[in-house]
Design an enzyme around this catalytic site. Sequence first.
Site, PDB file in Angstrom:
ATOM      1  N   SER A   1       0.795  -1.231   0.000  1.00  0.00           N
ATOM      2  CA  SER A   1       0.000   0.000   0.000  1.00  0.00           C
ATOM      3  C   SER A   1       0.824   1.276   0.000  1.00  0.00           C
ATOM      4  O   SER A   1       0.308   2.330  -0.363  1.00  0.00           O
ATOM      5  CB  SER A   1      -0.959  -0.009   1.188  1.00  0.00           C
ATOM      6  OG  SER A   1      -0.233  -0.088   2.389  1.00  0.00           O
TER       7      SER A   1
ATOM      8  N   HIS B   1      -5.969  -3.892  -1.324  1.00  0.00           N
ATOM      9  CA  HIS B   1      -5.877  -2.754  -2.248  1.00  0.00           C
ATOM     10  C   HIS B   1      -6.129  -3.158  -3.705  1.00  0.00           C
ATOM     11  O   HIS B   1      -5.934  -2.331  -4.596  1.00  0.00           O
ATOM     12  CB  HIS B   1      -4.513  -2.067  -2.132  1.00  0.00           C
ATOM     13  CG  HIS B   1      -4.445  -1.156  -0.947  1.00  0.00           C
ATOM     14  ND1 HIS B   1      -5.007   0.102  -0.941  1.00  0.00           N
ATOM     15  CD2 HIS B   1      -3.918  -1.342   0.287  1.00  0.00           C
ATOM     16  CE1 HIS B   1      -4.806   0.666   0.232  1.00  0.00           C
ATOM     17  NE2 HIS B   1      -4.155  -0.185   1.002  1.00  0.00           N
TER      18      HIS B   1
ATOM     19  N   LYS C   1     -12.535  -0.635   1.275  1.00  0.00           N
ATOM     20  CA  LYS C   1     -11.871   0.180   0.256  1.00  0.00           C
ATOM     21  C   LYS C   1     -12.760   0.204  -1.005  1.00  0.00           C
ATOM     22  O   LYS C   1     -13.746   0.916  -1.019  1.00  0.00           O
ATOM     23  CB  LYS C   1     -10.457  -0.338   0.004  1.00  0.00           C
ATOM     24  CG  LYS C   1      -9.597  -0.327   1.280  1.00  0.00           C
ATOM     25  CD  LYS C   1      -8.153  -0.585   1.013  1.00  0.00           C
ATOM     26  CE  LYS C   1      -7.360  -0.945   2.271  1.00  0.00           C
ATOM     27  NZ  LYS C   1      -7.333   0.084   3.323  1.00  0.00           N
TER      28      LYS C   1
HETATM   29  C1  LIG Z   1      -2.964  -4.669   2.861  1.00  0.00           C
HETATM   30  C2  LIG Z   1      -3.993  -4.289   3.897  1.00  0.00           C
HETATM   31  N1  LIG Z   1      -4.491  -5.258   4.672  1.00  0.00           N
HETATM   32  C3  LIG Z   1      -5.415  -4.980   5.613  1.00  0.00           C
HETATM   33  C4  LIG Z   1      -5.869  -3.697   5.811  1.00  0.00           C
HETATM   34  C5  LIG Z   1      -6.888  -3.441   6.874  1.00  0.00           C
HETATM   35  O1  LIG Z   1      -8.145  -3.304   6.279  1.00  0.00           O
HETATM   36  P1  LIG Z   1      -9.402  -2.861   7.138  1.00  0.00           P
HETATM   37  O2  LIG Z   1      -9.498  -1.376   7.012  1.00  0.00           O
HETATM   38  O3  LIG Z   1     -10.559  -3.586   6.559  1.00  0.00           O
HETATM   39  O4  LIG Z   1      -9.126  -3.287   8.547  1.00  0.00           O
HETATM   40  C6  LIG Z   1      -5.373  -2.669   5.027  1.00  0.00           C
HETATM   41  C7  LIG Z   1      -5.854  -1.294   5.258  1.00  0.00           C
HETATM   42  O5  LIG Z   1      -5.194  -0.314   5.112  1.00  0.00           O
HETATM   43  C8  LIG Z   1      -4.404  -2.964   4.047  1.00  0.00           C
HETATM   44  O6  LIG Z   1      -3.885  -2.012   3.277  1.00  0.00           O
END
Ligand SMILES: Cc1ncc(COP(=O)(O)O)c(C=O)c1O
Length: 395
Positions: free
Chosen positions: A182, A210, A241
């Site tokens: 990310s 993502h 997202k």
């Molecule tokens: C790669 C990744 N995994 C997990 C998450 C966590 O997602 P959530 O907002 O549903 O907890 C994110 C959020 O930024 C992320 O970028």
Amino acid sequence: MSTSLTEFCRAEIAALKDAKTWKKERVLEGPTGARVRVDGRDVLMLTSNNYLGFANHPRIVEAAKKALDRWGNGLGSVRFICGTQALHKELEATISKFFGTEDTILYMSCWNANEGLFAPLLGEEDGLLTDALNHASIIDGTRLCKAKRFVTPHGDLSALEKALQEAATLRRRLFITDGVFSMEGEIGPLGGFADLCEKYDTAFVVDDSHATGVLGKTGRGSAEEMGVMKRVTLFTSTLGKAMGSAAGGFTTGPAPVVDLLRQRSRTSLFSNALPPAVAAASLEAFRMLMEDPSPAHRVQKNALTFRTRMKAAGFKIPDGIHPIVPVIVGDTAKALAMSDALFQKGVYVSGFGFPVVPQGHARLRCQISAIHTEADLDEAVDAFVKVGKEFGAIA
Ligand SMILES: Cc1ncc(COP(=O)(O)O)c(C=O)c1O
């Protein structure tokens, strides 16, 4: 009353402010979209995970409203006690259909999906391999699991192979990677990872938070983009997202694995069911994308347009195709100051610095959406050029 805790926090806050790494919270005065209202004016939103523009799409909002009337506000319970509605089962079945997997378990977030994944599946006799740049939720999840941990240098296939050889005598192995990293907007080398996992009989897990809804011909994500959809054992991903943008996460894969997670995954067992309105909105998001994948195509096209224009303007941008477009400026304080200057020019984009990214690699992280118009992208590039020159980021 002890004051030592508040004194500690005061000192830490002062240190963050001194280092100019204190993160400001901006308050939106309405819903998110291509433009948002902040401090009484409209600014271009260039820093949201609302990749498909579904966050405030009329069909999504309507689905949430109808679900409130039909299913109520919440269940007051975790799933296995009295927190499962037909709506949750329908969303799980739809996600399984979308991924071509056998079964899916919902969580309140992908954070919870990752945190609840490893301990039920692996014990002391097993190996848990994880890419060094994986998301914080994966890192925390691995800390809750007793398996022997191998943190492999980011994207390094030969290091992964060495770790897999070392782990070969262990009872079971699982390797997990972000599909898209990310901070970089970079897709992991999923083909190479899949080859190695198959060679060393290792479960291959991709956190595609993502990329779900974003990458690939039909928006199935990074594995579709890289042609390895059927070679991934489990996907974890978020509903927060592209797919509704509110909250929720899931793990999807073989039925026995998902069934065992339902029995043993602590972030599901001890945390409330997803609110019906949130579940219905994400269900609608999957339906919309399955009916018509053009929003995924639009965000992909917009990302390429923006990347090309920013590179032509002289900005340092790592190669890639993802709508996360990092503009590397080096120093953390500079990234944050540029973010403020862009905001003054009507472009809302976040700056990230150490320790979120390595020292000297601070950046502005642009995120492009399907609902940005050509004119929006031009406006963003123009503002970047002005601010970039002011701060010496471009000549
Ligand atoms: C790669 C990744 N995994 C997990 C998450 C966590 O997602 P959530 O907002 O549903 O907890 C994110 C959020 O930024 C992320 O970028």
